[in-house]
Structures are given as structure tokens and as C-alpha cells.
Design a protein around this motif. Structure first.
Motif, PDB file in Angstrom:
ATOM      1  N   UNK A  65       0.826  -0.960   0.058  1.00 30.69           N
ATOM      2  CA  UNK A  65       0.093  -0.174   0.017  1.00 30.69           C
ATOM      3  C   UNK A  65       0.939   1.328   0.000  1.00 30.69           C
ATOM      4  N   UNK A  66       1.954   1.143   0.743  1.00 30.59           N
ATOM      5  CA  UNK A  66       2.828   2.362   0.810  1.00 30.59           C
ATOM      6  C   UNK A  66       3.564   2.672  -0.551  1.00 30.59           C
ATOM      7  N   UNK A  67       4.063   1.563  -1.250  1.00 35.60           N
ATOM      8  CA  UNK A  67       4.500   1.661  -2.595  1.00 35.60           C
ATOM      9  C   UNK A  67       3.352   2.207  -3.503  1.00 35.60           C
ATOM     10  N   UNK A  68       2.193   1.994  -3.487  1.00 36.32           N
ATOM     11  CA  UNK A  68       1.492   2.135  -4.409  1.00 36.32           C
ATOM     12  C   UNK A  68       0.718   3.886  -3.907  1.00 36.32           C
ATOM     13  N   UNK A  69       0.946   4.035  -2.814  1.00 32.41           N
ATOM     14  CA  UNK A  69       0.672   5.529  -2.417  1.00 32.41           C
ATOM     15  C   UNK A  69       1.713   6.508  -2.911  1.00 32.41           C
ATOM     16  N   UNK A  70       2.994   5.901  -2.826  1.00 31.27           N
ATOM     17  CA  UNK A  70       4.145   6.840  -3.332  1.00 31.27           C
ATOM     18  C   UNK A  70       4.022   7.164  -4.978  1.00 31.27           C
ATOM     19  N   UNK A  71       3.494   5.731  -5.306  1.00 33.59           N
ATOM     20  CA  UNK A  71       3.610   5.678  -7.005  1.00 33.59           C
ATOM     21  C   UNK A  71       2.405   6.885  -7.151  1.00 33.59           C
ATOM     22  N   UNK A  72       1.086   6.741  -6.778  1.00 28.37           N
ATOM     23  CA  UNK A  72       0.410   7.784  -6.938  1.00 28.37           C
ATOM     24  C   UNK A  72       0.795   9.088  -6.706  1.00 28.37           C
ATOM     25  N   UNK A  73       1.249   9.485  -5.696  1.00 27.42           N
ATOM     26  CA  UNK A  73       1.888  10.629  -5.386  1.00 27.42           C
ATOM     27  C   UNK A  73       2.851  11.161  -6.590  1.00 27.42           C
ATOM     28  N   UNK A  74       3.708  10.467  -7.021  1.00 29.88           N
ATOM     29  CA  UNK A  74       4.477  10.574  -8.011  1.00 29.88           C
ATOM     30  C   UNK A  74       3.713  10.985  -9.426  1.00 29.88           C
ATOM     31  N   UNK A  75       2.774  10.054  -9.651  1.00 34.75           N
ATOM     32  CA  UNK A  75       2.028  10.025 -11.048  1.00 34.75           C
ATOM     33  C   UNK A  75       1.415  11.599 -10.604  1.00 34.75           C
ATOM     34  N   UNK A  76       0.609  11.949  -9.465  1.00 38.48           N
ATOM     35  CA  UNK A  76       0.027  13.135  -9.333  1.00 38.48           C
ATOM     36  C   UNK A  76       0.892  14.366  -9.700  1.00 38.48           C
ATOM     37  N   UNK A  77       1.993  14.256  -9.024  1.00 33.67           N
ATOM     38  CA  UNK A  77       3.227  15.179  -9.376  1.00 33.67           C
ATOM     39  C   UNK A  77       3.308  15.667 -10.985  1.00 33.67           C
ATOM     40  N   UNK A  78       3.715  14.329 -11.468  1.00 29.45           N
ATOM     41  CA  UNK A  78       3.923  14.350 -13.060  1.00 29.45           C
ATOM     42  C   UNK A  78       2.626  14.992 -13.640  1.00 29.45           C
ATOM     43  N   UNK A  79       1.664  14.515 -13.309  1.00 26.35           N
ATOM     44  CA  UNK A  79       0.347  15.117 -13.885  1.00 26.35           C
ATOM     45  C   UNK A  79       0.066  16.698 -13.792  1.00 26.35           C
ATOM     46  N   UNK A  80       0.372  17.174 -12.541  1.00 26.74           N
ATOM     47  CA  UNK A  80       0.361  18.502 -12.296  1.00 26.74           C
ATOM     48  C   UNK A  80       1.487  19.283 -13.146  1.00 26.74           C
TER      49      UNK A  80
END
Length: 102
Positions: free
Chosen positions: A63-78
Motif C-alpha cells: 500500500x505504501x508503494x502504491x501510495x508513493x506511486x500515486x503521489x509521483x504520478x499526481x506530481x507528474x500530472x500537475x
């Protein structure tokens, strides 16, 4: 499974040959057998509990890995959306300039 059944049958035959049924086995021996079984069950329970704990920890790691992945993708998206906004702004300026010139 057949081996277990054969073993149990041989054990019953051995007890019968010794003239000992379950009712005749002394309490001391039954106590030893039950204590061994208790110890084995406790050991198995502890092992299963450790496996459960390990799986829970693995789940939270995932879950922590997925959360970090989502945060990274959100940063890239922004970042991409901001870059897109800038490009569209430049396109709008160029088109406005071209319209004024024409």
C-alpha cells in the motif's frame, strides 16, 4: 491419506496386541501424549500467527508503494497540466498576434 489410514490401523493392531486400548492407557502416558499435542498445536498456532503478521506487513508495504506511486504520478500530472497551460497560452498569444496582423 492411505499411508495415514494404514498407520492408524497398524497402531490399533499394536495396541490390541499389547492388550491396551485407549481406556487402558495410563493417565500419565495420556498426559504426556496430550502435552506433546498441545505443544505442537501451540507451535503451529505461533507459526500461523507469524505468517499472518508477515502478510499484514507485506500488505502495508505494498500500500505504501502504491501510495508513493500515486503521489509521483499526481506530481507528474500537475507538471504536465501546467506545461500544457503554458503552451496553450503561447498558442493563444500567437493566434491573437496573427489576427491583429491580418
Amino acid at each position: 491419506m492411505k499411508n495415514v489410514s494404514d498407520f492408524l490401523l497398524e497402531l490399533e493392531n499394536l495396541k490390541a496386541g499389547m492388550g491396551m486400548s485407549e481406556r487402558v492407557i495410563p493417565d500419565e502416558i495420556r498426559l504426556i501424549i496430550l502435552e506433546r499435542k498441545q505443544n505442537e498445536l501451540k507451535r503451529q498456532t505461533e507459526q500461523v500467527e507469524k505468517e499472518i503478521q508477515k502478510d499484514i506487513e507485506d500488505l502495508f508495504d505494498c500500500i505504501s508503494l502504491k501510495q508513493a506511486n500515486i503521489e509521483t504520478l499526481n506530481g507528474i500530472n500537475a507538471y504536465l497540466q501546467e506545461e500544457l497551460r503554458k503552451v496553450e497560452e503561447h498558442i493563444g498569444k500567437i493566434k491573437a498576434k496573427a489576427t491583429k496582423s491580418a
